[in-house]
Design a protein around this motif. Sequence first.
Motif, PDB file in Angstrom:
ATOM      1  N   GLU A 280       4.793  11.972   9.583  1.00  0.00           N
ATOM      2  CA  GLU A 280       5.299  11.813  10.815  1.00  0.00           C
ATOM      3  C   GLU A 280       4.039  11.476  11.819  1.00  0.00           C
ATOM      4  O   GLU A 280       3.834  10.586  12.562  1.00  0.00           O
TER       5      GLU A 280
ATOM      6  N   VAL B 262       2.868   8.033  11.353  1.00  0.00           N
ATOM      7  CA  VAL B 262       3.872   7.032  12.062  1.00  0.00           C
ATOM      8  C   VAL B 262       3.344   6.935  13.530  1.00  0.00           C
ATOM      9  O   VAL B 262       3.350   6.063  13.886  1.00  0.00           O
TER      10      VAL B 262
ATOM     11  N   GLU C  95       1.932   3.448  15.319  1.00  0.00           N
ATOM     12  CA  GLU C  95       3.076   3.012  16.291  1.00  0.00           C
ATOM     13  C   GLU C  95       2.379   2.996  17.546  1.00  0.00           C
ATOM     14  O   GLU C  95       2.467   1.870  18.254  1.00  0.00           O
TER      15      GLU C  95
ATOM     16  N   ARG D 198       1.378  -0.768  19.460  1.00  0.00           N
ATOM     17  CA  ARG D 198       2.532  -0.925  20.650  1.00  0.00           C
ATOM     18  C   ARG D 198       1.997  -2.011  21.531  1.00  0.00           C
ATOM     19  O   ARG D 198       2.900  -2.793  22.129  1.00  0.00           O
TER      20      ARG D 198
ATOM     21  N   GLU E 175       2.826  -8.711  19.347  1.00  0.00           N
ATOM     22  CA  GLU E 175       4.158  -8.737  19.737  1.00  0.00           C
ATOM     23  C   GLU E 175       4.770  -7.212  20.027  1.00  0.00           C
ATOM     24  O   GLU E 175       5.726  -6.905  20.110  1.00  0.00           O
TER      25      GLU E 175
ATOM     26  N   CYS F 167       5.047  -3.127  18.394  1.00  0.00           N
ATOM     27  CA  CYS F 167       5.324  -2.578  17.240  1.00  0.00           C
ATOM     28  C   CYS F 167       6.940  -2.285  16.852  1.00  0.00           C
ATOM     29  O   CYS F 167       7.520  -1.496  17.826  1.00  0.00           O
ATOM     30  N   GLY F 168       7.445  -2.975  15.888  1.00  0.00           N
ATOM     31  CA  GLY F 168       8.966  -2.820  15.620  1.00  0.00           C
ATOM     32  C   GLY F 168       9.084  -2.399  14.340  1.00  0.00           C
ATOM     33  O   GLY F 168      10.300  -2.304  13.890  1.00  0.00           O
ATOM     34  N   ALA F 169       7.920  -2.172  13.564  1.00  0.00           N
ATOM     35  CA  ALA F 169       8.235  -1.708  12.142  1.00  0.00           C
ATOM     36  C   ALA F 169       7.046  -0.819  11.608  1.00  0.00           C
ATOM     37  O   ALA F 169       5.983  -1.088  12.026  1.00  0.00           O
ATOM     38  N   VAL F 170       7.432   0.401  11.146  1.00  0.00           N
ATOM     39  CA  VAL F 170       6.019   1.189  10.267  1.00  0.00           C
ATOM     40  C   VAL F 170       6.869   1.058   8.893  1.00  0.00           C
ATOM     41  O   VAL F 170       7.878   1.705   8.594  1.00  0.00           O
ATOM     42  N   CYS F 171       5.843   0.793   7.945  1.00  0.00           N
ATOM     43  CA  CYS F 171       6.022   1.149   6.678  1.00  0.00           C
ATOM     44  C   CYS F 171       5.158   2.322   6.066  1.00  0.00           C
ATOM     45  O   CYS F 171       3.883   2.194   6.490  1.00  0.00           O
ATOM     46  N   THR F 172       5.802   3.324   5.425  1.00  0.00           N
ATOM     47  CA  THR F 172       4.720   4.271   4.915  1.00  0.00           C
ATOM     48  C   THR F 172       4.814   4.396   3.451  1.00  0.00           C
ATOM     49  O   THR F 172       5.873   3.823   2.849  1.00  0.00           O
TER      50      THR F 172
ATOM     51  N   ALA G  84       4.700  -5.796  14.193  1.00  0.00           N
ATOM     52  CA  ALA G  84       5.863  -6.180  14.790  1.00  0.00           C
ATOM     53  C   ALA G  84       6.967  -6.345  14.203  1.00  0.00           C
ATOM     54  O   ALA G  84       8.012  -6.035  14.520  1.00  0.00           O
ATOM     55  N   HIS G  85       6.672  -6.826  12.975  1.00  0.00           N
ATOM     56  CA  HIS G  85       8.129  -7.143  12.129  1.00  0.00           C
ATOM     57  C   HIS G  85       7.758  -6.660  10.694  1.00  0.00           C
ATOM     58  O   HIS G  85       6.767  -6.182  10.155  1.00  0.00           O
TER      59      HIS G  85
ATOM     60  N   SER H 194       4.729  -5.065   7.954  1.00  0.00           N
ATOM     61  CA  SER H 194       4.471  -3.832   8.078  1.00  0.00           C
ATOM     62  C   SER H 194       4.571  -3.413   6.301  1.00  0.00           C
ATOM     63  O   SER H 194       3.648  -2.621   5.767  1.00  0.00           O
TER      64      SER H 194
ATOM     65  N   GLU I 245      10.208  12.768   7.869  1.00  0.00           N
ATOM     66  CA  GLU I 245       9.862  13.720   6.745  1.00  0.00           C
ATOM     67  C   GLU I 245      11.192  14.228   6.012  1.00  0.00           C
ATOM     68  O   GLU I 245      10.988  14.292   4.648  1.00  0.00           O
TER      69      GLU I 245
ATOM     70  N   THR J 197       8.797   4.437   2.834  1.00  0.00           N
ATOM     71  CA  THR J 197       9.592   4.774   3.881  1.00  0.00           C
ATOM     72  C   THR J 197       9.506   3.333   4.861  1.00  0.00           C
ATOM     73  O   THR J 197       8.387   2.822   4.967  1.00  0.00           O
ATOM     74  N   PHE J 198      10.517   2.864   5.717  1.00  0.00           N
ATOM     75  CA  PHE J 198      10.508   2.120   6.571  1.00  0.00           C
ATOM     76  C   PHE J 198      11.171   2.762   7.855  1.00  0.00           C
ATOM     77  O   PHE J 198      12.255   3.382   7.827  1.00  0.00           O
ATOM     78  N   VAL J 199      10.441   2.609   9.011  1.00  0.00           N
ATOM     79  CA  VAL J 199      10.990   3.138  10.461  1.00  0.00           C
ATOM     80  C   VAL J 199      11.012   1.642  11.077  1.00  0.00           C
ATOM     81  O   VAL J 199      10.020   1.042  11.522  1.00  0.00           O
TER      82      VAL J 199
ATOM     83  N   ILE K 262      11.608   0.295  14.824  1.00  0.00           N
ATOM     84  CA  ILE K 262      11.134   0.873  15.937  1.00  0.00           C
ATOM     85  C   ILE K 262      11.799  -0.127  17.146  1.00  0.00           C
ATOM     86  O   ILE K 262      11.371  -1.419  17.230  1.00  0.00           O
TER      87      ILE K 262
ATOM     88  N   ARG L 161      11.148  -2.275  20.044  1.00  0.00           N
ATOM     89  CA  ARG L 161      10.083  -2.987  20.554  1.00  0.00           C
ATOM     90  C   ARG L 161      10.147  -3.411  22.167  1.00  0.00           C
ATOM     91  O   ARG L 161      11.335  -3.681  22.622  1.00  0.00           O
TER      92      ARG L 161
ATOM     93  N   THR M  64       9.421  -6.194  23.764  1.00  0.00           N
ATOM     94  CA  THR M  64       9.850  -7.730  24.106  1.00  0.00           C
ATOM     95  C   THR M  64      10.546  -8.206  22.787  1.00  0.00           C
ATOM     96  O   THR M  64      10.226  -7.627  21.618  1.00  0.00           O
TER      97      THR M  64
END
Lengths: 164, 164, 86, 86
Positions: free
Chosen positions: A16, A19, A23, A27, A31, A33-38, A107-108, A112, B16, B38-40, B42, B44, B46
């Motif tokens: 967490e 992330v 993010e 941000r 464009e 932050c629309g996506a986080v890959c971990t 962004a996408h 990510s 988590e 993992t994918f989050v 988020i 945006r 815009t």
Amino acid sequence: MSAPPFAVVDTPLAVEPLVVVVESAARDRGEGCGAVCTFVGIVRATHQGRRVRHLEYEAHAALTVKVFARIGEEAAERWPASTLAIHHRVGRIEIGEASVVIAAAAAHRAESFQVCRYAIERVKQIAPVWKHEFFEGGDAWVEGPVADPADDGLRREALERACA
Amino acid sequence: MSAPPFAVVDTPLAVEPLVVVVESAARDRGEGCGAVCTFVGIVRATHQGRRVRHLEYEAHAALTVKVFARIGEEAAERWPASTLAIHHRVGRIEIGEASVVIAAAAAHRAESFQVCRYAIERVKQIAPVWKHEFFEGGDAWVEGPVADPADDGLRREALERACA
Amino acid sequence: MRVTVVCFARLRDLAGLREWRCELPSDATVQSAWNALAARAPAVDAMRTAISCAVNAEFATMNTPIREGDEVAFLPPVSGGAPAHS
Amino acid sequence: MRVTVVCFARLRDLAGLREWRCELPSDATVQSAWNALAARAPAVDAMRTAISCAVNAEFATMNTPIREGDEVAFLPPVSGGAPAHS
């Protein structure tokens, strides 16, 4: 207080905080932050047919943090609006515990995933981190081939795996 | 108490607990669990040039949970030792907050990335979840094309994106 | 001059030491430090061709000159230069 | 017989209702429920060709027979059948 993006720690890792770090940093870029890959690398109970009891990781911590930052710069060259965080744990790590956590924001979603995959490939290639495996009946250092961090061929290979 | 693998919730999402769920489930399968991706997703600030204020997600919750389980079964057909968890949030979601979290566990990293990517593609294709965008100057439902969950072409497309 | 030689992982086991304050001539390179280490702990020679190095936590080569007080680290091959399924 | 018609998202806005307890003949299908909804709220006709449906939280077709007490849900296209960069 937010986590540093790149760190070597001797305590359990969490996903967490990374992330949140990536993010926040992504941000206001491009464009947004629309996506986080971990990615979470976890100690498995078996390796090459051996029953693993636990692992001990050792790192050149200062150099590893610089290598992580370098991987972040490499990723930013290819994916300019992306952000990256990498934490590696050292010391004794039990089965089921995380040894490395990576978070990549973009962004996408496609981007990510690519950044995150690129980062773990590069960590495995060039981070000065070593794994000492304690299994039933003995122990052994797990070593790969010699990897030159400046080797463009390796970097291309990581890019290919990320963008396949 | 561990989180359910598939859920629709109206409270903030966390990564988590899903990592824990998929790691526990994958640990005793095949070669065990060495990787969690993992994918989050988020919200945006815009979207298509509009300044977004917030989103409201709506779902057919019971059907969505079944669709998530179906995606898990599809993934297990292709990647038998993998495990998957998907949580989607509904209701009002602010910029920077997560709308969906996915975790995929596997023995090795390549597979964990593929399963996770496959899952988010399928969620976007077939989960009965709708996005109501509130932007500066108005609001609009965001709709995609009509998607048939049994459409094998769509499923192949998701597989191709995952395994490219 | 004095430098600190640091050995990691299997190299540390072979050398029987992790850190070593080592006396070298003033025109020394990383190679000089390695040679001093191998003279003290001949077992490290087994890893000679596989070793990378860093000076003051920056990657270096065997030809990199070193100075008083430098940290010279010798690094075995890392664990994960292995295939994606490792 | 009575069934519960449920409308989601933009369809809910067009219909002006989320849930509707609706009286139908005993041989009704999902199509009958849709026709009843369109008779009550003609604006929904604009989405006719884009709608999917589910009966008791299982995907269905317009030809699926329905029974007393069933929940018949009409589903607009989902948000994300869009490209990977959406």
